[in-house]
Design an enzyme around this catalytic site. Sequence first.
Site, PDB file in Angstrom:
ATOM      1  N   HIS A 133       0.828  -1.210   0.000  1.00  0.00           N
ATOM      2  CA  HIS A 133       0.000   0.000   0.000  1.00  0.00           C
ATOM      3  C   HIS A 133       0.858   1.255   0.000  1.00  0.00           C
ATOM      4  O   HIS A 133       1.657   1.473   0.908  1.00  0.00           O
ATOM      5  CB  HIS A 133      -0.912   0.014   1.231  1.00  0.00           C
ATOM      6  CG  HIS A 133      -2.045   0.986   1.134  1.00  0.00           C
ATOM      7  ND1 HIS A 133      -3.270   0.649   0.629  1.00  0.00           N
ATOM      8  CD2 HIS A 133      -2.134   2.293   1.470  1.00  0.00           C
ATOM      9  CE1 HIS A 133      -4.075   1.690   0.659  1.00  0.00           C
ATOM     10  NE2 HIS A 133      -3.407   2.712   1.171  1.00  0.00           N
ATOM     11  N   ASP A 146       0.288   5.583  -1.114  1.00  0.00           N
ATOM     12  CA  ASP A 146      -0.684   6.605  -1.510  1.00  0.00           C
ATOM     13  C   ASP A 146      -0.073   7.719  -2.349  1.00  0.00           C
ATOM     14  O   ASP A 146      -0.541   8.861  -2.303  1.00  0.00           O
ATOM     15  CB  ASP A 146      -1.342   7.201  -0.268  1.00  0.00           C
ATOM     16  CG  ASP A 146      -2.454   6.329   0.279  1.00  0.00           C
ATOM     17  OD1 ASP A 146      -3.445   6.127  -0.436  1.00  0.00           O
ATOM     18  OD2 ASP A 146      -2.323   5.846   1.424  1.00  0.00           O
ATOM     19  N   GLU A 155      -8.897   1.631  -2.648  1.00  0.00           N
ATOM     20  CA  GLU A 155      -9.011   1.747  -1.190  1.00  0.00           C
ATOM     21  C   GLU A 155     -10.364   2.332  -0.815  1.00  0.00           C
ATOM     22  O   GLU A 155     -10.528   3.531  -0.642  1.00  0.00           O
ATOM     23  CB  GLU A 155      -7.886   2.621  -0.625  1.00  0.00           C
ATOM     24  CG  GLU A 155      -7.873   2.625   0.893  1.00  0.00           C
ATOM     25  CD  GLU A 155      -6.780   3.491   1.489  1.00  0.00           C
ATOM     26  OE1 GLU A 155      -6.584   3.428   2.722  1.00  0.00           O
ATOM     27  OE2 GLU A 155      -6.128   4.241   0.735  1.00  0.00           O
ATOM     28  N   HIS A 165     -13.557   2.159   3.747  1.00  0.00           N
ATOM     29  CA  HIS A 165     -12.526   3.015   4.320  1.00  0.00           C
ATOM     30  C   HIS A 165     -12.986   3.304   5.744  1.00  0.00           C
ATOM     31  O   HIS A 165     -13.387   2.371   6.455  1.00  0.00           O
ATOM     32  CB  HIS A 165     -12.289   4.270   3.469  1.00  0.00           C
ATOM     33  CG  HIS A 165     -10.975   4.923   3.789  1.00  0.00           C
ATOM     34  ND1 HIS A 165     -10.880   6.105   4.490  1.00  0.00           N
ATOM     35  CD2 HIS A 165      -9.707   4.537   3.550  1.00  0.00           C
ATOM     36  CE1 HIS A 165      -9.603   6.422   4.651  1.00  0.00           C
ATOM     37  NE2 HIS A 165      -8.865   5.477   4.096  1.00  0.00           N
ATOM     38  N   HIS A 177      -9.202  -1.723   7.371  1.00  0.00           N
ATOM     39  CA  HIS A 177     -10.241  -0.687   7.545  1.00  0.00           C
ATOM     40  C   HIS A 177     -11.597  -1.220   7.974  1.00  0.00           C
ATOM     41  O   HIS A 177     -12.485  -0.415   8.283  1.00  0.00           O
ATOM     42  CB  HIS A 177     -10.409   0.173   6.289  1.00  0.00           C
ATOM     43  CG  HIS A 177      -9.406   1.276   6.150  1.00  0.00           C
ATOM     44  ND1 HIS A 177      -9.434   2.406   6.932  1.00  0.00           N
ATOM     45  CD2 HIS A 177      -8.344   1.421   5.331  1.00  0.00           C
ATOM     46  CE1 HIS A 177      -8.434   3.210   6.593  1.00  0.00           C
ATOM     47  NE2 HIS A 177      -7.747   2.619   5.626  1.00  0.00           N
ATOM     48  N   HIS A 209      -2.676  -2.993   4.606  1.00  0.00           N
ATOM     49  CA  HIS A 209      -1.904  -2.066   5.443  1.00  0.00           C
ATOM     50  C   HIS A 209      -2.502  -2.006   6.847  1.00  0.00           C
ATOM     51  O   HIS A 209      -3.171  -1.056   7.222  1.00  0.00           O
ATOM     52  CB  HIS A 209      -1.802  -0.681   4.798  1.00  0.00           C
ATOM     53  CG  HIS A 209      -3.105   0.006   4.500  1.00  0.00           C
ATOM     54  ND1 HIS A 209      -4.117  -0.568   3.778  1.00  0.00           N
ATOM     55  CD2 HIS A 209      -3.559   1.254   4.811  1.00  0.00           C
ATOM     56  CE1 HIS A 209      -5.131   0.271   3.671  1.00  0.00           C
ATOM     57  NE2 HIS A 209      -4.823   1.387   4.296  1.00  0.00           N
ATOM     58  N   ASP A 269       2.062   2.077   3.770  1.00  0.00           N
ATOM     59  CA  ASP A 269       1.147   3.223   3.771  1.00  0.00           C
ATOM     60  C   ASP A 269       1.884   4.541   3.559  1.00  0.00           C
ATOM     61  O   ASP A 269       1.365   5.615   3.892  1.00  0.00           O
ATOM     62  CB  ASP A 269       0.328   3.283   5.071  1.00  0.00           C
ATOM     63  CG  ASP A 269      -1.020   3.984   4.888  1.00  0.00           C
ATOM     64  OD1 ASP A 269      -1.355   4.351   3.752  1.00  0.00           O
ATOM     65  OD2 ASP A 269      -1.731   4.158   5.892  1.00  0.00           O
TER      66      ASP A 269
END
Length: 436
Positions: A93, A95, A201, A228, A268, A289, A358
């Site tokens: 993961h 971003d 995600e 999420h 999540h 993650h 992450d």
Amino acid sequence: MSDEKTSAFKLSLGSDVETKTSIGKHIYKSRLDQYLLLAVLSCVVVAGAALAWLAVQVRIGKIEIQTGQKELPRDPYNRALALLTEYPPVDGHNDLADAIRMYFENELDHVDLSKNETGFKTFWQTDIPRLRAGKYGGQFWSAYMSCSTQYKDATRTFIDQMDVVKQFVQKYPDTFQFATTAADIEDAVAKGKIASLIGVEGGHAIDSSLGTLRQLYDLGARYMTLTHFCNTPWAHSSRDTSPNGLNDFGRRVVWEMNRIGMMVDISHVNNYTMMDVLDTSLAPVIFSHSSAYALCNNPRNVPDNVLRRLPDNGGMVMVNFYPQYINCSPNASLSQVADHIDYIKTVAGIDHVGVGSDFDGIELVPVGLEDVSKYPALFAELIRRGYSDNDVMKVSRLNIVRVLETVEKVRDSLSYQPPDNTHISPQPNATCRPDF
């Protein structure tokens, strides 16, 4: 009997004996040749079986995988460098696409990933020089949009973020190679490139449409995080403490992901959803993650009752580096991240743990793991703790490749099933929703 007859009889007998002896020798030789041939064939069969057994043992980790080097360095850091050079890690993961949206409004012309930009922005922990220093072999790039887009323009904005990933992969073809399969990962690594896969995600991306789910897969998404920080109409997030997990439509989402070959990501989600997914999924699941709840009791982490089920499911936890999930505080260290890997290894097993940093989605980072360049330091710490070379390779890449391969096999086994076109009723206070 006269002497002449006796001599003739002996001559005849001798000739017959000689003939029979010759025939016997021929038969003996033929049988000997047959026995030798059978012996050779038996050896070939045994050798083939032994090689097949050896391949299986290597594959499942019973036997140490030998690297191409004659002898690896003894000190942990250089040994980690050598191992990661030969078996580059795949991170679950990152971003970066969201950081590009945040800082550049997705204008790729204004982004130069070829330069080391350490300290450029808070959410800018990734660029090509640092990825190379970190020995990366693959990355699941996150396509993320906040829960504020749910019931509005979520699908469009998620596709925008997938497009950003594809754009920067195409912009740097000497570094990145787009990937959608386990074989693609290995192909990219063999070429010295970073396999680039997409993870969606947040289940709000599909707007409760199985058709949209299938189209995101066709665009390249290879996992979807079911929620999420907000619930979807069919699954409950980690911020929801109610005793609710998946509903019937949520189970259909999981089954359809199994059918098309998309990994089910249960980072999540709350504990009830985790358990429901494990009860439902026909394929291994991932936490792209997340970390260990026993070491930091944040609801984003994975509790022991779930960890203990991973061996049966075949899935894995890819450890998150965010200090709030590592140490339940703004501060954490590389050693504490290794503690989470250790813990998951102890409870679930070495086949069920990986790394999902992450980066670029976290504003706080552990000391010693400030950006993507620091991976060798983390694996050096694991080596200091007694991890074998094979253990390092599993955490680094082999586990996630195995999971993706298994998901692909489940997909192939379900190819006879037609697409699911089930729909759910429009949600309260939701606008622009079709009413079937």
